[in-house]
Design a protein around this motif. Structure first.
Motif, PDB file in Angstrom:
ATOM      1  N   ASN A   8       0.816  -1.221   0.000  1.00  0.00           N
ATOM      2  CA  ASN A   8       0.000   0.000   0.000  1.00  0.00           C
ATOM      3  C   ASN A   8       0.848   1.269   0.000  1.00  0.00           C
ATOM      4  O   ASN A   8       0.440   2.287  -0.556  1.00  0.00           O
TER       5      ASN A   8
ATOM      6  N   LEU B 131       1.927   1.631  -3.651  1.00  0.00           N
ATOM      7  CA  LEU B 131       0.776   2.042  -4.461  1.00  0.00           C
ATOM      8  C   LEU B 131       0.408   3.498  -4.191  1.00  0.00           C
ATOM      9  O   LEU B 131       0.050   4.238  -5.110  1.00  0.00           O
ATOM     10  N   SER B 132       0.536   3.928  -2.947  1.00  0.00           N
ATOM     11  CA  SER B 132       0.267   5.318  -2.605  1.00  0.00           C
ATOM     12  C   SER B 132       1.251   6.255  -3.311  1.00  0.00           C
ATOM     13  O   SER B 132       0.857   7.297  -3.841  1.00  0.00           O
TER      14      SER B 132
ATOM     15  N   ILE C 243       2.786   5.687  -6.090  1.00  0.00           N
ATOM     16  CA  ILE C 243       2.449   5.676  -7.523  1.00  0.00           C
ATOM     17  C   ILE C 243       1.265   6.606  -7.786  1.00  0.00           C
ATOM     18  O   ILE C 243       1.281   7.404  -8.727  1.00  0.00           O
ATOM     19  N   ARG C 244       0.250   6.518  -6.944  1.00  0.00           N
ATOM     20  CA  ARG C 244      -0.917   7.404  -7.102  1.00  0.00           C
ATOM     21  C   ARG C 244      -0.519   8.864  -6.916  1.00  0.00           C
ATOM     22  O   ARG C 244      -0.961   9.743  -7.666  1.00  0.00           O
ATOM     23  N   HIS C 245       0.320   9.119  -5.923  1.00  0.00           N
ATOM     24  CA  HIS C 245       0.756  10.492  -5.641  1.00  0.00           C
ATOM     25  C   HIS C 245       1.483  11.088  -6.846  1.00  0.00           C
ATOM     26  O   HIS C 245       1.387  12.282  -7.113  1.00  0.00           O
ATOM     27  N   ARG C 246       2.192  10.265  -7.575  1.00  0.00           N
ATOM     28  CA  ARG C 246       2.903  10.707  -8.781  1.00  0.00           C
ATOM     29  C   ARG C 246       1.927  10.960  -9.931  1.00  0.00           C
ATOM     30  O   ARG C 246       2.259  11.563 -10.934  1.00  0.00           O
ATOM     31  N   GLY C 247       0.679  10.492  -9.777  1.00  0.00           N
ATOM     32  CA  GLY C 247      -0.326  10.711 -10.815  1.00  0.00           C
ATOM     33  C   GLY C 247      -0.388   9.605 -11.844  1.00  0.00           C
ATOM     34  O   GLY C 247      -1.040   9.752 -12.880  1.00  0.00           O
TER      35      GLY C 247
ATOM     36  N   GLN D 263      -1.792   6.342 -13.287  1.00  0.00           N
ATOM     37  CA  GLN D 263      -3.078   5.675 -13.139  1.00  0.00           C
ATOM     38  C   GLN D 263      -3.015   4.181 -13.388  1.00  0.00           C
ATOM     39  O   GLN D 263      -3.873   3.444 -12.935  1.00  0.00           O
ATOM     40  N   ASN D 264      -1.995   3.727 -14.093  1.00  0.00           N
ATOM     41  CA  ASN D 264      -1.901   2.310 -14.435  1.00  0.00           C
ATOM     42  C   ASN D 264      -0.539   1.794 -14.007  1.00  0.00           C
ATOM     43  O   ASN D 264       0.493   2.318 -14.432  1.00  0.00           O
ATOM     44  N   ILE D 265      -0.529   0.757 -13.194  1.00  0.00           N
ATOM     45  CA  ILE D 265       0.724   0.211 -12.682  1.00  0.00           C
ATOM     46  C   ILE D 265       1.630  -0.283 -13.808  1.00  0.00           C
ATOM     47  O   ILE D 265       2.849  -0.366 -13.645  1.00  0.00           O
TER      48      ILE D 265
ATOM     49  N   THR E 230       8.671   6.147 -14.377  1.00  0.00           N
ATOM     50  CA  THR E 230       7.733   5.573 -15.347  1.00  0.00           C
ATOM     51  C   THR E 230       8.479   5.074 -16.573  1.00  0.00           C
ATOM     52  O   THR E 230       9.625   5.450 -16.829  1.00  0.00           O
TER      53      THR E 230
END
Length: 89
Positions: A19, A22-23, A25-29, A31-33, A51
């Motif tokens: 988590n 994943l957090s 990754i989301r914070h970086r914006g 959307q797709n792993i 990325t």
């Protein structure tokens, strides 16, 4: 994380849970792993999310400790094959 795979051994040794990654990754914006090349735990305890769209030349990950099997060799090969060698201090 490297190429979409969680490095469970590395995560356990650093006491990091999925988590947290994943957090970051989301914070970086992102959307797709599948867009993630690597997530690196930095020395200041922050995460860097690299990325696949970015320039992933050898210097980006070469000095990261705990690289997955084969990656260090791959990075060294890229450096050897590059026109402009990268020097590390």
């Amino acid at each position: 994380m490297y190429n979409g795979k969680f490095l469970d051994g590395n995560m356990a040794s650093e006491r990091i849970v999925k988590n947290e990654i994943l957090s970051a990754i989301r914070h970086r914006g992102v959307q797709n792993i599948d867009e993630v090349h690597a997530v690196v735990l930095e020395t200041d305890a922050t995460f860097s999310v690299i990325t696949k769209k970015e320039d992933n030349s050898s210097f980006t990950l070469s000095n990261v400790e705990g690289l997955p099997d084969g990656l260090k060799e791959e990075l060294e090969d890229r450096e050897r094959d590059s026109e402009t060698p990268v020097t590390y201090n």
